[in-house]
Design a protein around this motif. Sequence first.
Motif, PDB file in Angstrom:
ATOM      1  N   GLY A 103      30.264  51.329  41.810  1.00 22.25           N
ATOM      2  CA  GLY A 103      29.702  50.371  40.369  1.00 22.25           C
ATOM      3  C   GLY A 103      30.344  49.236  41.985  1.00 22.25           C
ATOM      4  N   CYS A 104      30.571  48.134  41.467  1.00 24.54           N
ATOM      5  CA  CYS A 104      30.983  47.301  42.476  1.00 24.54           C
ATOM      6  C   CYS A 104      31.732  47.299  43.158  1.00 24.54           C
ATOM      7  N   ILE A 105      32.640  46.881  44.538  1.00 20.90           N
ATOM      8  CA  ILE A 105      33.749  47.764  45.022  1.00 20.90           C
ATOM      9  C   ILE A 105      34.630  46.491  45.196  1.00 20.90           C
ATOM     10  N   PHE A 106      34.488  45.714  44.894  1.00 28.51           N
ATOM     11  CA  PHE A 106      34.852  44.578  44.428  1.00 28.51           C
ATOM     12  C   PHE A 106      35.828  44.140  43.385  1.00 28.51           C
ATOM     13  N   VAL A 107      35.195  44.922  42.112  1.00 31.66           N
ATOM     14  CA  VAL A 107      36.027  44.793  40.793  1.00 31.66           C
ATOM     15  C   VAL A 107      36.402  46.062  40.552  1.00 31.66           C
ATOM     16  N   THR A 108      36.248  47.228  41.418  1.00 30.01           N
ATOM     17  CA  THR A 108      36.682  48.280  41.643  1.00 30.01           C
ATOM     18  C   THR A 108      38.358  48.329  42.049  1.00 30.01           C
ATOM     19  N   LEU A 109      38.301  46.943  43.200  1.00 29.87           N
ATOM     20  CA  LEU A 109      39.701  47.212  44.504  1.00 29.87           C
ATOM     21  C   LEU A 109      39.821  45.678  43.261  1.00 29.87           C
ATOM     22  N   ALA A 110      39.730  45.189  42.603  1.00 32.00           N
ATOM     23  CA  ALA A 110      40.453  43.923  42.090  1.00 32.00           C
ATOM     24  C   ALA A 110      41.538  44.755  40.764  1.00 32.00           C
ATOM     25  N   ALA A 111      40.742  45.299  40.005  1.00 30.25           N
ATOM     26  CA  ALA A 111      41.828  46.189  39.292  1.00 30.25           C
ATOM     27  C   ALA A 111      43.070  47.270  40.452  1.00 30.25           C
ATOM     28  N   GLU A 112      42.878  47.965  41.546  1.00 34.20           N
ATOM     29  CA  GLU A 112      44.141  48.277  42.358  1.00 34.20           C
ATOM     30  C   GLU A 112      44.217  47.675  42.998  1.00 34.20           C
ATOM     31  N   LEU A 113      44.322  46.501  43.318  1.00 34.44           N
ATOM     32  CA  LEU A 113      44.950  45.481  44.253  1.00 34.44           C
ATOM     33  C   LEU A 113      45.896  43.996  43.237  1.00 34.44           C
ATOM     34  N   THR A 114      45.520  44.523  42.350  1.00 32.15           N
ATOM     35  CA  THR A 114      46.277  43.135  40.898  1.00 32.15           C
ATOM     36  C   THR A 114      47.729  42.960  41.773  1.00 32.15           C
ATOM     37  N   ASP A 115      48.586  43.751  42.120  1.00 31.56           N
ATOM     38  CA  ASP A 115      50.082  43.500  41.787  1.00 31.56           C
ATOM     39  C   ASP A 115      50.612  45.007  43.109  1.00 31.56           C
ATOM     40  N   ARG A 116      49.235  44.748  44.362  1.00 31.19           N
ATOM     41  CA  ARG A 116      50.202  45.187  45.683  1.00 31.19           C
ATOM     42  C   ARG A 116      50.043  44.295  46.245  1.00 31.19           C
ATOM     43  N   PRO A 117      50.825  43.267  46.548  1.00 27.05           N
ATOM     44  CA  PRO A 117      50.572  41.624  47.550  1.00 27.05           C
ATOM     45  C   PRO A 117      50.340  42.889  49.181  1.00 27.05           C
ATOM     46  N   GLY A 118      49.904  42.037  49.707  1.00 27.78           N
ATOM     47  CA  GLY A 118      49.688  42.219  51.222  1.00 27.78           C
ATOM     48  C   GLY A 118      48.202  41.904  52.037  1.00 27.78           C
ATOM     49  N   VAL A 119      48.175  42.016  53.000  1.00 27.61           N
ATOM     50  CA  VAL A 119      46.306  41.512  53.392  1.00 27.61           C
ATOM     51  C   VAL A 119      45.296  42.075  53.102  1.00 27.61           C
ATOM     52  N   VAL A 120      45.284  43.444  52.139  1.00 28.99           N
ATOM     53  CA  VAL A 120      43.894  43.467  51.907  1.00 28.99           C
ATOM     54  C   VAL A 120      44.247  43.082  50.911  1.00 28.99           C
ATOM     55  N   ARG A 121      44.780  42.608  49.897  1.00 28.00           N
ATOM     56  CA  ARG A 121      44.635  41.756  48.177  1.00 28.00           C
ATOM     57  C   ARG A 121      44.248  40.484  48.755  1.00 28.00           C
ATOM     58  N   ASP A 122      45.119  39.907  49.593  1.00 24.63           N
ATOM     59  CA  ASP A 122      44.662  38.363  50.028  1.00 24.63           C
ATOM     60  C   ASP A 122      43.350  38.170  50.542  1.00 24.63           C
ATOM     61  N   ALA A 123      42.686  39.273  51.510  1.00 18.62           N
ATOM     62  CA  ALA A 123      40.904  39.309  51.713  1.00 18.62           C
ATOM     63  C   ALA A 123      40.216  39.467  50.593  1.00 18.62           C
ATOM     64  N   LEU A 124      40.861  39.877  49.382  1.00 20.84           N
ATOM     65  CA  LEU A 124      39.367  40.624  48.523  1.00 20.84           C
ATOM     66  C   LEU A 124      40.007  39.314  47.564  1.00 20.84           C
ATOM     67  N   VAL A 125      41.261  38.713  47.745  1.00 21.58           N
ATOM     68  CA  VAL A 125      41.115  37.112  47.193  1.00 21.58           C
ATOM     69  C   VAL A 125      40.058  36.170  47.371  1.00 21.58           C
ATOM     70  N   ASP A 126      40.211  35.809  49.109  1.00 21.36           N
ATOM     71  CA  ASP A 126      39.707  34.864  49.302  1.00 21.36           C
ATOM     72  C   ASP A 126      38.098  35.017  48.933  1.00 21.36           C
ATOM     73  N   ASN A 127      38.019  36.622  48.975  1.00 19.85           N
ATOM     74  CA  ASN A 127      36.258  36.962  49.027  1.00 19.85           C
ATOM     75  C   ASN A 127      36.203  36.542  47.402  1.00 19.85           C
ATOM     76  N   GLU A 128      37.122  36.746  46.212  1.00 16.76           N
ATOM     77  CA  GLU A 128      36.772  36.470  45.201  1.00 16.76           C
ATOM     78  C   GLU A 128      35.991  34.341  45.417  1.00 16.76           C
ATOM     79  N   ARG A 129      36.989  34.482  45.449  1.00 20.90           N
ATOM     80  CA  ARG A 129      36.802  33.039  45.689  1.00 20.90           C
ATOM     81  C   ARG A 129      36.547  31.853  45.859  1.00 20.90           C
ATOM     82  N   ASP A 130      35.496  32.923  46.842  1.00 19.58           N
ATOM     83  CA  ASP A 130      34.085  32.784  47.823  1.00 19.58           C
ATOM     84  C   ASP A 130      32.966  32.472  46.393  1.00 19.58           C
ATOM     85  N   TRP A 131      33.640  33.718  45.990  1.00 10.70           N
ATOM     86  CA  TRP A 131      32.035  34.408  44.915  1.00 10.70           C
ATOM     87  C   TRP A 131      32.238  33.079  43.946  1.00 10.70           C
TER      88      TRP A 131
END
Length: 199
Positions: A103-131
Amino acid sequence: MVTTKGEATRAAIVDEALQMASQVGISSLSIGGLASVTGMSKSGLFAHFKSKEQLQLQALTRARKLFVDSVVRPALGVPRGEPRVRKLFEGWLVWEQTAFAGGCIFVTLAAELTDRPGVVRDALVDNERDWLELLGSTAASAVATGEFRSDLDTAQFAFEVHGIKLAHHHATRLMRDPLALERTTAAFESIVAAARPMG
């Protein structure tokens, strides 16, 4: 645009990594694990990515490009206003159903990375904000055309549409609800109807 053999190889590896991440999570991606799946050597993969984190970041960057090409660009090709709002949402539904095995990779990663700080989570957050900003600005264009009411809170509209996206993923992937698509469509239509001018 000329693509080198190395670039083509890296893109193929990243595409394989995305399929894996959609099913087992991006944290499970590793140079060694990907080497066994692709049949490449660890040293060959390391030459492309240098680290697990770089592999994850490039996978996320690739997913964003695929999303833009599959969902955003087609929506920008239709008239602004409600037609564009609809095209974005419909494009996302197709993306959710066809882009990746999980399914949607961004939803999958959001559930996985919610409480895992780091550059990958930061990149995902930027992506979701843009959306969310894109959904909001597209709703604002419908306000400008008169298709949505002038006092519409476009950020709230974006929030609610995004919420439908999350609910659809949950209903489809976890609950296996046979009515997931029907309920998703009904929820979207309800939000759009509420956004239109009265009378």
